[in-house]
Design a protein around this motif. Sequence first.
Motif, PDB file in Angstrom:
ATOM      1  N   PRO A  54       0.812  -1.230   0.000  1.00 38.46           N
ATOM      2  CA  PRO A  54       0.000   0.000   0.000  1.00 38.46           C
ATOM      3  C   PRO A  54       0.846   1.282   0.000  1.00 38.46           C
ATOM      4  O   PRO A  54       0.393   2.317  -0.475  1.00 38.46           O
ATOM      5  N   ILE A  55       2.061   1.196   0.512  1.00 33.09           N
ATOM      6  CA  ILE A  55       2.952   2.362   0.494  1.00 33.09           C
ATOM      7  C   ILE A  55       3.649   2.470  -0.858  1.00 33.09           C
ATOM      8  O   ILE A  55       3.779   3.563  -1.415  1.00 33.09           O
ATOM      9  N   ARG A  60       4.967   3.688  -7.208  1.00 30.94           N
ATOM     10  CA  ARG A  60       5.331   2.949  -8.420  1.00 30.94           C
ATOM     11  C   ARG A  60       4.555   3.443  -9.633  1.00 30.94           C
ATOM     12  O   ARG A  60       5.052   3.386 -10.755  1.00 30.94           O
ATOM     13  N   ARG A  61       3.328   3.915  -9.420  1.00 38.98           N
ATOM     14  CA  ARG A  61       2.554   4.452 -10.538  1.00 38.98           C
ATOM     15  C   ARG A  61       3.124   5.780 -11.023  1.00 38.98           C
ATOM     16  O   ARG A  61       2.978   6.121 -12.192  1.00 38.98           O
ATOM     17  N   ILE A  62       3.789   6.514 -10.142  1.00 37.72           N
ATOM     18  CA  ILE A  62       4.350   7.820 -10.507  1.00 37.72           C
ATOM     19  C   ILE A  62       5.726   7.678 -11.150  1.00 37.72           C
ATOM     20  O   ILE A  62       6.026   8.346 -12.143  1.00 37.72           O
ATOM     21  N   LEU A  71      13.247   1.830  -7.669  1.00 36.11           N
ATOM     22  CA  LEU A  71      13.691   2.908  -6.793  1.00 36.11           C
ATOM     23  C   LEU A  71      12.630   3.306  -5.768  1.00 36.11           C
ATOM     24  O   LEU A  71      12.833   4.258  -5.018  1.00 36.11           O
ATOM     25  N   THR A  72      11.537   2.588  -5.736  1.00 36.72           N
ATOM     26  CA  THR A  72      10.451   2.916  -4.816  1.00 36.72           C
ATOM     27  C   THR A  72      10.891   2.912  -3.350  1.00 36.72           C
ATOM     28  O   THR A  72      10.567   3.854  -2.629  1.00 36.72           O
TER      29      THR A  72
END
Length: 95
Positions: A54-55, A60-62, A71-72
Motif C-alpha cells: 500500500p505504500i 510505483r505508478r508515478i 527505486l520505490t
Amino acid sequence: MQSLFQILMLILDVIWFFILAHVIMSWLINFQVLNMRQQLVAQIWYGLNRVLEPIYGPIRRILPPMGGLDLTPLVVLLAIMALRIVLINNAALFY
C-alpha cells in the motif's frame, strides 16, 4: 501532545525498519542466499510485501520504469526522512 509526537516517530521508525528488511531480504533472495522454498522465508517475504505494497503502489505508478531497477524503497525512505525532519523541527508544537 507529546505522546502524539512520539507515536508518529515510532510509526516512522517501524516503517523504516520494514523497508530496510524488505530491501535486504530482496537482495538475499536475488543472490540466492535465501531460498523461497523455505516456509519461514516465504512467509516473511509475503508478509513484508503485503505490509509495504500500500505504500509502494502509489509511488510505483508515478515513477517511470527503470529497466528492472526499483527505486520505490529509496523514494519512500527519503520521504520518511523528510517527515522526520519536519516533525523534529516542529516538535515545539507538540509540547
